[in-house]
Design a protein around this motif. Sequence first.
Motif, mmCIF file in Angstrom:
data_model
loop_
_atom_site.group_PDB
_atom_site.id
_atom_site.type_symbol
_atom_site.label_atom_id
_atom_site.label_comp_id
_atom_site.label_asym_id
_atom_site.label_seq_id
_atom_site.Cartn_x
_atom_site.Cartn_y
_atom_site.Cartn_z
ATOM 1 N N SER A 24 24.721 53.864 -11.452
ATOM 2 C CA SER A 24 24.985 52.706 -12.133
ATOM 3 C C SER A 24 26.589 52.188 -11.644
ATOM 4 O O SER A 24 27.212 53.070 -11.432
ATOM 5 C CB SER A 24 25.087 52.773 -13.643
ATOM 6 N N ALA A 25 26.759 50.975 -11.931
ATOM 7 C CA ALA A 25 27.972 50.662 -11.656
ATOM 8 C C ALA A 25 28.200 49.281 -12.556
ATOM 9 O O ALA A 25 27.284 48.451 -12.785
ATOM 10 C CB ALA A 25 28.266 50.138 -10.083
ATOM 11 N N HIS A 26 29.469 49.034 -12.886
ATOM 12 C CA HIS A 26 29.734 47.957 -13.774
ATOM 13 C C HIS A 26 31.173 47.100 -13.339
ATOM 14 O O HIS A 26 31.946 48.054 -12.759
ATOM 15 C CB HIS A 26 29.650 48.231 -15.249
ATOM 16 N N ASP A 27 31.256 46.028 -13.723
ATOM 17 C CA ASP A 27 32.693 45.236 -13.561
ATOM 18 C C ASP A 27 33.046 44.854 -15.053
ATOM 19 O O ASP A 27 32.521 43.960 -15.704
ATOM 20 C CB ASP A 27 32.284 43.849 -12.691
ATOM 21 N N GLU A 28 34.095 45.344 -15.324
ATOM 22 C CA GLU A 28 34.637 45.107 -17.041
ATOM 23 C C GLU A 28 35.044 43.726 -16.807
ATOM 24 O O GLU A 28 35.236 42.965 -17.947
ATOM 25 C CB GLU A 28 35.962 46.220 -17.116
ATOM 26 N N ARG A 29 35.807 43.112 -15.799
ATOM 27 C CA ARG A 29 36.173 41.604 -16.027
ATOM 28 C C ARG A 29 35.088 40.681 -16.134
ATOM 29 O O ARG A 29 35.162 39.883 -16.741
ATOM 30 C CB ARG A 29 37.079 41.614 -14.827
ATOM 31 N N VAL A 30 34.071 40.962 -15.255
ATOM 32 C CA VAL A 30 32.852 40.106 -15.093
ATOM 33 C C VAL A 30 31.721 40.265 -16.479
ATOM 34 O O VAL A 30 31.168 39.535 -16.886
ATOM 35 C CB VAL A 30 32.203 39.979 -13.824
ATOM 36 N N GLY A 123 32.470 37.174 -20.211
ATOM 37 C CA GLY A 123 33.265 37.727 -19.049
ATOM 38 C C GLY A 123 33.649 36.711 -18.049
ATOM 39 O O GLY A 123 33.275 35.297 -18.093
ATOM 40 N N ASP A 124 34.559 36.929 -17.069
ATOM 41 C CA ASP A 124 35.035 36.029 -15.959
ATOM 42 C C ASP A 124 33.903 35.864 -15.027
ATOM 43 O O ASP A 124 33.731 36.619 -14.126
ATOM 44 C CB ASP A 124 36.342 36.530 -15.651
ATOM 45 N N LYS A 125 33.193 34.652 -15.104
ATOM 46 C CA LYS A 125 32.309 34.474 -14.068
ATOM 47 C C LYS A 125 32.710 33.486 -12.887
ATOM 48 O O LYS A 125 31.964 33.023 -11.972
ATOM 49 C CB LYS A 125 30.937 33.953 -14.763
ATOM 50 N N ASN A 126 34.079 33.443 -12.762
ATOM 51 C CA ASN A 126 34.483 32.219 -11.883
ATOM 52 C C ASN A 126 34.614 33.123 -10.568
ATOM 53 O O ASN A 126 35.757 33.382 -9.934
ATOM 54 C CB ASN A 126 35.822 31.952 -12.260
ATOM 55 N N TRP A 127 33.583 33.775 -9.989
ATOM 56 C CA TRP A 127 33.665 34.421 -8.920
ATOM 57 C C TRP A 127 33.771 33.582 -7.509
ATOM 58 O O TRP A 127 33.487 34.192 -6.435
ATOM 59 C CB TRP A 127 32.490 35.600 -8.715
ATOM 60 N N GLY A 128 33.423 32.273 -7.528
ATOM 61 C CA GLY A 128 33.446 31.334 -6.435
ATOM 62 C C GLY A 128 32.382 31.719 -5.433
ATOM 63 O O GLY A 128 31.211 31.826 -6.064
ATOM 64 N N MET A 129 32.536 31.985 -4.061
ATOM 65 C CA MET A 129 31.418 32.236 -3.225
ATOM 66 C C MET A 129 30.848 33.578 -3.072
ATOM 67 O O MET A 129 30.466 33.999 -2.157
ATOM 68 C CB MET A 129 31.952 31.577 -1.871
ATOM 69 N N GLY A 158 26.552 44.143 -19.801
ATOM 70 C CA GLY A 158 26.881 43.128 -20.353
ATOM 71 C C GLY A 158 25.783 42.405 -21.156
ATOM 72 O O GLY A 158 25.747 41.125 -21.722
ATOM 73 N N ALA A 159 24.722 43.365 -21.494
ATOM 74 C CA ALA A 159 23.527 42.490 -22.299
ATOM 75 C C ALA A 159 23.837 42.465 -23.883
ATOM 76 O O ALA A 159 24.770 43.192 -24.362
ATOM 77 C CB ALA A 159 22.435 43.885 -21.949
#
Length: 301
Positions: A24-30, A123-129, A158-159
Amino acid sequence: MMSVTAKAGSDDSILDIGGLKVGSAHDERVVTGTTVIVPDSPVAMGVDVRGGGPGTRDTDALDPTCLVEKVHGLVLSGGSVFGLAAADGVASYLSEAGVGLPISPVTVPVVPSAILFDLANGGDKNWGMEPPYRSLGIVAAKAAGEPVTNGSFGAGFGARAGAQKGGLGTASLVLPDGIAVGALVAVNSFGAALGDDASVHGEVNLPKVGFVGANTTIAAVATNVDLGKAGCKRLAMMAQDGFARSIRPIHTPFDGDTVFALSTGTHHSEQDAGVAMAVLGTLAADCLVQAIDKAVSAANS
């Protein structure tokens, strides 16, 4: 009357099947994540999709009438449609390791996947491209072999489960003859997760009204019993009963509920095929009930 009693395996997780690794892996910012199942050897797999808004990849290849008999990995991910890219990362990682079908200058892994919607969790979903999911898939694949943790991890990071936090959960049941069934679930349901008490009559709570497809509970069940793709599909269909017992409402237009079933094929059952499937399907549903409860309880503790 035939009666069999199964107990939780030593790890009480899908790892008790043997021959499987989970990462498993996660992104705390997103506020999102990905979970990967990587078998030691290719496995038979089937799928059952019942929600009204599913998001999947390579599920057609699991049809018993299709050519490919075994697959090389499975991905459960957050991120809605963007999360399907996690399987790109896993496929690239496995191909680089020489895992897959040798049908071109590079090996070609078959890696089905399903996603859940966690885009509205703050979460921050402004990931652009550059959405993070391909990278998360690679990190999760590299982590395969670590213990499975219940709660806010991996695809369940994030569920949401109704008005509660959702999460990742796993459980297993093993019979005295060595037959084993395990489950791994990411609970992101439209309805509330009620444990084994979702049979309440006459009351319908809608704590998470949203867009069609904006929820989803996705899961994998696994067994060491030797099954083909058709048997795996039947196992996935029976395992869906665990969703119905644990989450209310379920399989709504707002959900993309999907269950994969896989067989490592290391154990041959001496029972009649139909009887064996009745036992396996019942245990798979029981495992999902336990896994869902553990996912939500751990996430909210």
